[in-house]
Design a protein around this motif. Structure first.
Motif: not given
Lengths: 356, 102
Positions: A234-255
């Motif tokens: 769940i957390v990893s899928a939501l982090e991907v959604v977050s990346l789509f929403k606000i774009g890449s950010h520092a450490g965005g792909f780490i989680i």
């Protein structure tokens, strides 16, 4: 039309016109039988239509959220919307599995041919990709979003149909689905009758049955690992959604990447234990108490469904993953799931020891 | 990897129409539940059972009973043995040769 890519050596055979006709009839009857087999493996049309319509609706929802139409909705309403979408998706999958389980085959398979793989991978890719169109084309008119949603939905449906058609062609041409089974339960082939089913356990002498049941009872970490795996998904899928929403950010792909590695490690560990123990994973509860514990465990699984929906709605709204709330909710789920899972497992084997 | 060579060999046991269809569906689907075979062939339990017994007696199929999910009763799952698969493929090759398709 024998097994594919197999060289054939024929002996001279007598072939009168009648024999030829009879042989052709026999081969023709095989084709109709193989079509019946293909029908069993085909995904039901209601499912494919539901998924396609679901993607189209989701595309419109994303447009509404992104385009400001839903800006008057409260956070709670958006989150409830996310929970509802997730719940509908889960129900759809459960109904599909329930229906397919009644077809009397091992239906969980990989695509059988390269074209099947292509269509099978492209279908969700197109569906999810269409959902992101309103994000990339910010401020698009409603009718444009509707056209994109319809095209995406129809394309998804067509691709799913083409995936099924590729599998149908493979089976009718004499291919075997046994080679692409995904349930991985080769132990079910009963070579040496190694799988520990309830019937096999009950056939053992008392002392041996007690010892085997003790050995088969799951270790304390097993249900905890399964619970953690679900929460990490769940957390990893939501982090991907977050990346789509606000774009890449520092450490965005780490989680997401870290989560996928952990998920793989946990899944491998759980699968290894289950395989080594040779437990029949489809064993059902045998007593009323077992059933109660089984249902308690099933009800506990509603927590991650809620958390996924909540997180989805929240992330779409704010762009941030509600990690604190997911951590608390996830902890409650993992603890409850571990407790009920262990109690259920122990009770199940205690029933077997008693000969229930 | 070398692919196995199949020799066309007519098989009287498999050639019976119902048994040929049973082998065909087992070859395509892998392991299949007894009830699913019966439904796909559109025959009675007794007829299906009789033909499966002939195939089983010849070592062409295995019958495995496992607890079912619906009502707890044992369910019979049927699959081709290696010998059965080989015999079926040889028989199909023979039919194709006879029909002039080989």
């Amino acid at each position: 039309m024998i097994a594919m890519n197999t060289p054939l050596q024929t002996k001279p055979l007598p072939a009168s016109p009648d024999a030829r006709l009879s042989a052709a009839d026999a081969l023709s009857s095989l084709t109709s039988t193989r079509e019946a087999v293909a029908n069993r493996f085909t995904t039901p049309m209601w499912y494919k239509v539901s998924v396609s319509v679901g993607f189209a609706i989701a595309t419109m929802l994303v447009w509404a959220l992104w385009g400001g139409i839903f800006s008057s909705l409260s956070d709670l309403q958006i989150i409830l919307c996310g929970v509802a979408i997730t719940a509908v998706g889960v129900v759809l999958e459960v109904v599909l599995v329930w229906k397919m389980e009644r077809r009397g085959i091992h239906w969980l398979t990989m695509p059988a041919t390269p074209s099947g793989w292509l269509y099978g991978v492209m279908a969700p890719f197109v569906g999810i990709g269409t959902m992101t169109v309103p994000i990339w084309c910010n401020g698009m008119a409603w009718w444009m979003a509707l056209i994109a949603a319809v095209i995406g939905g129809v394309a998804t449906l067509l691709l799913m149909n083409m995936c099924d058609a590729a599998m149908r062609d493979y089976i009718v041409a004499g291919g075997s689905m046994d080679k692409v089974r995904l349930d991985g339960d080769d132990r079910r082939d009963d070579k040496g009758n190694e799988l520990w089913t309830r019937a096999r356990l009950l056939a053992l002498p008392d002392e041996e049955r007690r010892e085997t049941a003790r050995r088969l009872t799951s270790p304390y970490w097993l249900h905890t690992a399964i619970g953690l795996e679900a929460m990490l998904c769940i957390v990893s899928a939501l982090e991907v959604v977050s990346l789509f929403k606000i774009g890449s950010h520092a450490g965005g792909f780490i989680i997401p990447v870290g989560s996928f590695v952990l998920i793989y490690a946990l899944d491998t560990t759980v699968t290894r234990w289950t395989r080594n123990a040779k437990v029949d994973t489809r064993m059902m509860p045998a007593s009323p108490v077992s059933w109660v514990l089984f249902f308690a465990m099933a009800i506990t699984c509603l927590i991650p469904v809620y958390l996924a929906g909540y997180g989805f709605g929240f992330t779409l709204r704010s762009g941030n993953v509600p990690l604190a709330k997911l951590a608390v909710g996830g902890l409650v789920f993992v603890v409850l799931f571990s407790i009920f899972g262990q109690l259920y497992d122990r009770r199940r084997y205690s029933d077997i020891v008693k000969g229930v | 990897m070398a692919t196995p060579v199949i020799t066309a060999q007519f098989n009287e046991v498999i050639h019976a129409p119902m048994r040929l269809r049973i082998c065909g569906l087992l070859q395509g689907a892998g392991e299949v539940e007894f009830a699913a075979i019966r439904d796909m062939l559109g025959v009675s339990d007794a007829v299906c059972s009789k033909h499966l017994k002939v195939l089983s007696d010849n070592g062409y199929v295995t019958l495995a009973k496992r607890p079912g999910q619906r009502n707890g009763h044992d369910v019979t799952w049927v699959s081709l043995t290696d010998e059965g698969r080989e015999a079926f493929e040889s028989h199909i090759a023979a039919l194709q040769a006879i029909a002039g398709l080989g």
